[in-house]
Design a protein around this motif. Structure first.
Motif, PDB file in Angstrom:
ATOM      1  N   UNK A 159     -10.625  -5.380   8.221  1.00 13.68           N
ATOM      2  CA  UNK A 159     -10.621  -4.965   6.824  1.00 13.68           C
ATOM      3  C   UNK A 159      -9.296  -4.303   6.477  1.00 13.68           C
ATOM      4  N   UNK A 160      -8.712  -4.697   5.334  1.00 11.70           N
ATOM      5  CA  UNK A 160      -7.484  -4.094   4.843  1.00 11.70           C
ATOM      6  C   UNK A 160      -7.649  -3.619   3.417  1.00 11.70           C
ATOM      7  N   UNK A 161      -6.596  -2.989   2.902  1.00  7.36           N
ATOM      8  CA  UNK A 161      -6.577  -2.488   1.538  1.00  7.36           C
ATOM      9  C   UNK A 161      -5.337  -3.002   0.829  1.00  7.36           C
ATOM     10  N   UNK A 162      -5.436  -3.189  -0.483  1.00 11.49           N
ATOM     11  CA  UNK A 162      -4.299  -3.656  -1.270  1.00 11.49           C
ATOM     12  C   UNK A 162      -4.246  -2.894  -2.582  1.00 11.49           C
ATOM     13  N   UNK A 163      -3.023  -2.543  -2.994  1.00  9.11           N
ATOM     14  CA  UNK A 163      -2.784  -1.853  -4.264  1.00  9.11           C
ATOM     15  C   UNK A 163      -3.534  -0.527  -4.312  1.00  9.11           C
ATOM     16  N   UNK A 164      -3.303   0.304  -3.300  1.00  5.86           N
ATOM     17  CA  UNK A 164      -4.039   1.558  -3.195  1.00  5.86           C
ATOM     18  C   UNK A 164      -3.093   2.755  -3.202  1.00  5.86           C
ATOM     19  N   UNK A 165      -3.680   3.918  -3.457  1.00  5.71           N
ATOM     20  CA  UNK A 165      -2.955   5.175  -3.406  1.00  5.71           C
ATOM     21  C   UNK A 165      -3.104   5.792  -2.019  1.00  5.71           C
ATOM     22  N   UNK A 166      -2.292   6.810  -1.767  1.00  3.44           N
ATOM     23  CA  UNK A 166      -2.366   7.509  -0.487  1.00  3.44           C
ATOM     24  C   UNK A 166      -3.738   8.149  -0.298  1.00  3.44           C
ATOM     25  N   UNK A 167      -4.294   8.702  -1.353  1.00  4.71           N
ATOM     26  CA  UNK A 167      -5.615   9.328  -1.252  1.00  4.71           C
ATOM     27  C   UNK A 167      -6.680   8.310  -0.871  1.00  4.71           C
ATOM     28  N   UNK A 168      -6.624   7.115  -1.467  1.00  9.97           N
ATOM     29  CA  UNK A 168      -7.597   6.073  -1.140  1.00  9.97           C
ATOM     30  C   UNK A 168      -7.473   5.672   0.327  1.00  9.97           C
ATOM     31  N   UNK A 190       7.961   3.797  -3.460  1.00  9.12           N
ATOM     32  CA  UNK A 190       7.036   4.851  -3.880  1.00  9.12           C
ATOM     33  C   UNK A 190       6.206   5.382  -2.708  1.00  9.12           C
ATOM     34  N   UNK A 191       5.993   4.555  -1.705  1.00  9.84           N
ATOM     35  CA  UNK A 191       4.954   4.826  -0.715  1.00  9.84           C
ATOM     36  C   UNK A 191       5.480   5.211   0.664  1.00  9.84           C
ATOM     37  N   UNK A 192       6.586   5.941   0.703  1.00  9.40           N
ATOM     38  CA  UNK A 192       7.142   6.307   2.003  1.00  9.40           C
ATOM     39  C   UNK A 192       6.145   7.106   2.850  1.00  9.40           C
ATOM     40  N   UNK A 193       5.422   8.024   2.230  1.00  7.45           N
ATOM     41  CA  UNK A 193       4.448   8.809   2.990  1.00  7.45           C
ATOM     42  C   UNK A 193       3.326   7.917   3.519  1.00  7.45           C
ATOM     43  N   UNK A 194       2.946   6.910   2.731  1.00  6.80           N
ATOM     44  CA  UNK A 194       1.907   5.996   3.181  1.00  6.80           C
ATOM     45  C   UNK A 194       2.393   5.124   4.338  1.00  6.80           C
ATOM     46  N   UNK A 195       3.651   4.697   4.287  1.00  2.33           N
ATOM     47  CA  UNK A 195       4.210   3.929   5.403  1.00  2.33           C
ATOM     48  C   UNK A 195       4.131   4.747   6.685  1.00  2.33           C
ATOM     49  N   UNK A 196       4.506   6.012   6.613  1.00  2.00           N
ATOM     50  CA  UNK A 196       4.497   6.854   7.808  1.00  2.00           C
ATOM     51  C   UNK A 196       3.076   7.094   8.306  1.00  2.00           C
ATOM     52  N   UNK A 197       2.123   7.246   7.402  1.00  2.00           N
ATOM     53  CA  UNK A 197       0.731   7.396   7.817  1.00  2.00           C
ATOM     54  C   UNK A 197       0.248   6.132   8.529  1.00  2.00           C
TER      55      UNK A 197
END
Length: 297
Positions: A159-168, A190-197
């Motif tokens: 399962x993956x996610x698409x077009x989501x926010x960091x909180x999601x 925009x999503x550098x923090x998400x990449x690192x997570x």
């Protein structure tokens, strides 16, 4: 040094440059050419093809089925939208749990599979793309409940996610997330923090619109002076430089550039061979990113 050519995705090791099948819609009047292009993509080792039932109102999934049959290709598809050829956009949202289950069943039938290797939940929380309104504003937990049930039933592999926010993404982690697909490029970070997570959690990062410029007002990677300079120095195209930068950005990045041209396909795949010296990489990293959310409002 160039980034490794392969990496983990949904429990498999595949080439880090896959193929995004949306552009096959352009070959609607020549399905034989679409099949030939798909088969050419896997010849050099591409093992990851990204699709959706709403691409070409089912046409793309149909040619994927014809091209691969039982071949061992990691097919990633999406649910959360359905074709709407008569509407203002070629798709409309389908976010409710029963619609997500129907989307999985539609993909299984169209692709001729008993199990979808990877299914991305295409949320509608952020731009670019449609935003959820009315009964299409569905709680994430309700969506994950039906998708994890389908995984337990054996109809979904990962399962993956698409077009989501960091909180999601953070809320979804306990469900077991294999990849995240968001708009991301050298000029749209925009999503550098998400990449690192995702790096920390062992989740693949699969950027769409990897060269920017997908909507009016969005900057294009290939217009950047530093990208043009790197391309000239390396004897490559600006697009190849933009794709190669993404591979160097993090070890969990997998690309899905799309095209309807064999020549363009081969050029995209060749981006995996590009190595940047420290000065070139520093010049590329220094390109200012423009927030996509802010531009698109």
């Amino acid at each position: 040094m160039p980034s490794p050519a392969t990496g983990p995705l949904a429990g498999r090791t595949v080439s880090r440059i896959g193929y995004g099948a949306m552009q096959l819609e352009r070959l609607h009047d020549d399905p034989a050419a679409a099949v030939a292009l798909l088969r050419r993509a896997v010849e050099p080792g591409v093992g990851h093809v990204d699709t959706a039932q709403f691409y070409g109102d089912g046409f793309v999934n149909g040619v994927i089925r014809e091209a691969f049959g039982s071949a061992d290709v990691l097919i990633a598809t999406k649910v959360g939208a359905v074709p709407d050829p008569g509407g203002p956009f070629p798709l409309r949202l389908a976010q409710r749990p029963e619609q997500l289950r129907a989307g999985v069943e539609d993909n299984l039938r169209a692709l001729g599979l008993d199990r979808l290797p990877l299914v991305n939940l295409r949320r509608a929380d952020r731009r670019p793309g449609l935003l959820a309104e009315g009964d299409q504003r569905v709680d994430l937990d309700d969506q994950l409940a039906v998708l994890t049930a389908l995984r337990d039933e054996g109809k979904i592999g990962a399962l993956g996610l698409s077009a989501v926010t960091l909180d999601v993404l953070r809320r979804a982690l306990p469900a077991g997330i294999a990849c995240v697909q968001n708009a991301y490029s050298l000029v749209g970070r925009d999503d550098e923090e998400m990449v690192e997570l995702c790096v920390a959690e062992g989740i693949a990062w699969v950027p769409f619109f990897p060269l920017g410029g997908a909507f009016p007002g969005l900057p294009k990677v290939t217009d950047e002076p530093a990208v043009l300079a790197a391309a000239r120095a390396l004897g490559r195209t600006p697009a190849q430089v933009g794709l190669a930068w993404l591979l160097h950005r993090a070890p969990n990045v997998h690309l899905i550039p799309g095209t309807a041209s064999v020549a363009h396909l081969e050029a995209n795949l060749a981006a995996a061979d590009i190595a940047f010296d420290a000065a070139t990489l520093a010049a590329l990293d220094a390109i200012p990113a423009r927030p996509v959310e802010g531009i698109l409002g």
